[in-house]
Design an enzyme around this catalytic site. Structure first.
Site, PDB file in Angstrom:
ATOM      1  N   LYS A 256      13.851  -1.119  -4.132  1.00 29.76           N
ATOM      2  CA  LYS A 256      12.895  -1.480  -5.175  1.00 29.76           C
ATOM      3  C   LYS A 256      12.605  -0.274  -6.057  1.00 29.76           C
ATOM      4  O   LYS A 256      12.363   0.821  -5.557  1.00 29.76           O
ATOM      5  CB  LYS A 256      11.594  -1.975  -4.525  1.00 29.76           C
ATOM      6  CG  LYS A 256      10.633  -2.633  -5.487  1.00 29.76           C
ATOM      7  CD  LYS A 256       9.459  -3.217  -4.738  1.00 29.76           C
ATOM      8  CE  LYS A 256       8.497  -3.928  -5.669  1.00 29.76           C
ATOM      9  NZ  LYS A 256       7.354  -4.511  -4.934  1.00 29.76           N
ATOM     10  N   HIS A 346       7.248   3.849  -1.295  1.00 33.59           N
ATOM     11  CA  HIS A 346       6.204   3.515  -2.257  1.00 33.59           C
ATOM     12  C   HIS A 346       6.155   4.570  -3.361  1.00 33.59           C
ATOM     13  O   HIS A 346       6.216   5.774  -3.080  1.00 33.59           O
ATOM     14  CB  HIS A 346       4.831   3.465  -1.569  1.00 33.59           C
ATOM     15  CG  HIS A 346       4.633   2.262  -0.713  1.00 33.59           C
ATOM     16  ND1 HIS A 346       3.664   2.169   0.258  1.00 33.59           N
ATOM     17  CD2 HIS A 346       5.297   1.075  -0.665  1.00 33.59           C
ATOM     18  CE1 HIS A 346       3.727   1.006   0.851  1.00 33.59           C
ATOM     19  NE2 HIS A 346       4.716   0.321   0.308  1.00 33.59           N
ATOM     20  N   TYR A 355      -3.065   0.417   4.102  1.00 28.71           N
ATOM     21  CA  TYR A 355      -2.978   0.360   5.559  1.00 28.71           C
ATOM     22  C   TYR A 355      -4.157   1.037   6.246  1.00 28.71           C
ATOM     23  O   TYR A 355      -4.402   0.812   7.425  1.00 28.71           O
ATOM     24  CB  TYR A 355      -1.648   0.959   6.032  1.00 28.71           C
ATOM     25  CG  TYR A 355      -0.471   0.186   5.513  1.00 28.71           C
ATOM     26  CD1 TYR A 355      -0.229  -1.127   5.927  1.00 28.71           C
ATOM     27  CD2 TYR A 355       0.393   0.736   4.568  1.00 28.71           C
ATOM     28  CE1 TYR A 355       0.838  -1.852   5.422  1.00 28.71           C
ATOM     29  CE2 TYR A 355       1.462   0.022   4.060  1.00 28.71           C
ATOM     30  CZ  TYR A 355       1.672  -1.284   4.491  1.00 28.71           C
ATOM     31  OH  TYR A 355       2.721  -2.007   3.978  1.00 28.71           O
TER      32      TYR A 355
END
Length: 374
Positions: A256, A346, A355
């Site tokens: 991604k 990320h 988280y």
């Protein structure tokens, strides 16, 4: 035979589908395997969004358990919405050749912009639906009113997700840009993102899922998702050469955001992987379908569903829940959040910070004032 009553009701000023039955733990657990099923104290029943699709899904799902489904109170709703579907059936017919040609060029234009295949497919799909809607309404594609009408008819009324709405906006914006149209002249406002916490499994729940799987290939796939914190797309794109057992790392390529990264290769997972490799002998991709090529996303979802059916886990677990659990368990063990960010790929630490809201360790440190009363 267990009787289930489906009916349309108003809940929080919104029409929903009520699912009523005399309490039965087996039926309840089976029902909760579906997504977006909620319990209402006010209604004293389970409920979900009201749509033809959800009625069909609930009906077929509960029929598996041999339930008797009473949907007599839905007959009027079903008839009215079937009529609307027939009325709008023009949307599913073929569009004129000039638009087909334009959409094909739009796809090539997106490819040249180096968008991922998934993004290209999504943008072309939502734009195609939008064009069909414009033809049905005999309206100007670049009209603000048409964009608003489409949003209302095909996103708000069917209660489509915020994610779908954002995909529609992004796809149409790109189509306008491709045609040289100043899309900023049309108000394409994005909705606020829903702030939902991820579903996280405990270590024992993860273990019970793995213990329920007897197929070596299936166990290897789910073990990889958890042990390396991978997205399912990253896992099925992995090639054999991406596994570096010397450095105990896995090379994730062009994930991604078109980024490469390395993540952990678990020694315990390596043992499972070696047994799997000897038994299945994949040629190129680490996980391949029965006829070769990449393993499919759909097959992976079925693997997890079958495993969950054998456990008593009632959480709404998806393949991505294994990635969420990996990150949360690392955080609970004291791993620096910056390392977790790198392992997950990320772009921003803000994404990883979610988280911190679900870690058992941090929540356990909070003393509940109720405990002081006794």
């Amino acid at each position: 035979m267990k009787k289930i009553i489906l009916s349309p009701v108003i809940h929080h000023n919104k029409k929903v589908l009520s699912i009523q039955f005399k309490y039965d733990n087996d039926v309840k657990n089976h029902l909760l395997k579906l997504e977006s099923i909620y319990w209402s104290k006010t209604l004293r029943s389970f409920y979900t969004k009201l749509s033809l699709e959800s009625i069909k899904t609930i009906f077929n799902h509960l029929k598996i358990k041999g339930c008797s489904i009473d949907f007599s109170q839905l007959e009027k709703y079903i008839e009215e919405n079937k009529s609307k579907a027939i009325q709008n059936s023009h949307l599913v017919k073929q569009i004129p050749d000039n638009y087909k040609s334009d959409l094909l060029k739009f796809r090539k234009w997106l490819s040249q912009k180096r968008f991922s295949e998934n993004t290209i497919n999504t943008y072309v799909d939502v734009t195609t639906t939008y064009i069909k809607y414009a033809l049905l309404k005999k309206a100007d594609i670049y009209s603000t009113k048409l964009v608003e009408a489409f949003s209302y008819d095909y996103i708000f009324i069917p209660n489509k997700s915020v994610s779908y709405q954002n995909q529609f906006i992004s796809g149409v914006k790109k189509y306008f840009e491709y045609n040289g149209f100043a899309h900023n002249e049309i108000q394409l406002e994005r909705p606020r993102k829903e702030k939902k916490l991820p579903v996280v499994l405990s270590a024992n729940e993860v273990k019970s899922i793995f213990n329920s799987i007897t197929n070596l290939k299936h166990k290897a796939l789910l073990s990889l998702l958890y042990s390396a914190g991978l997205r399912i797309g990253e896992a099925i794109n992995l090639e054999i050469s991406d596994i570096d057992s010397q450095r105990m790392l896995i090379h994730i390529k062009q994930a991604k955001g078109k980024k490469d990264r390395y993540t952990l290769l678990s020694p315990a997972f390596v043992k499972i992987l070696r047994m799997y490799y000897v038994a299945y002998k994949p040629q190129k991709y680490l996980f391949e379908g029965q006829k070769g090529g990449k393993y499919s996303n759909t097959s992976a979802q079925k693997v997890l569903k079958n495993a969950l059916d054998k456990t008593k886990i009632q959480k709404k677990v998806t393949l991505h829940s294994l990635r969420h659990s990996f990150a949360t368990h690392l955080l609970e063990k004291g791993t620096d959040i910056r390392y977790i960010q790198e392992l997950l790929g990320h772009s921003s630490p803000k994404t990883t910070m979610i988280y911190t809201h679900v870690t058992e360790t941090s929540l356990k440190k909070i003393k509940n004032p109720f405990d002081d009363l006794f």
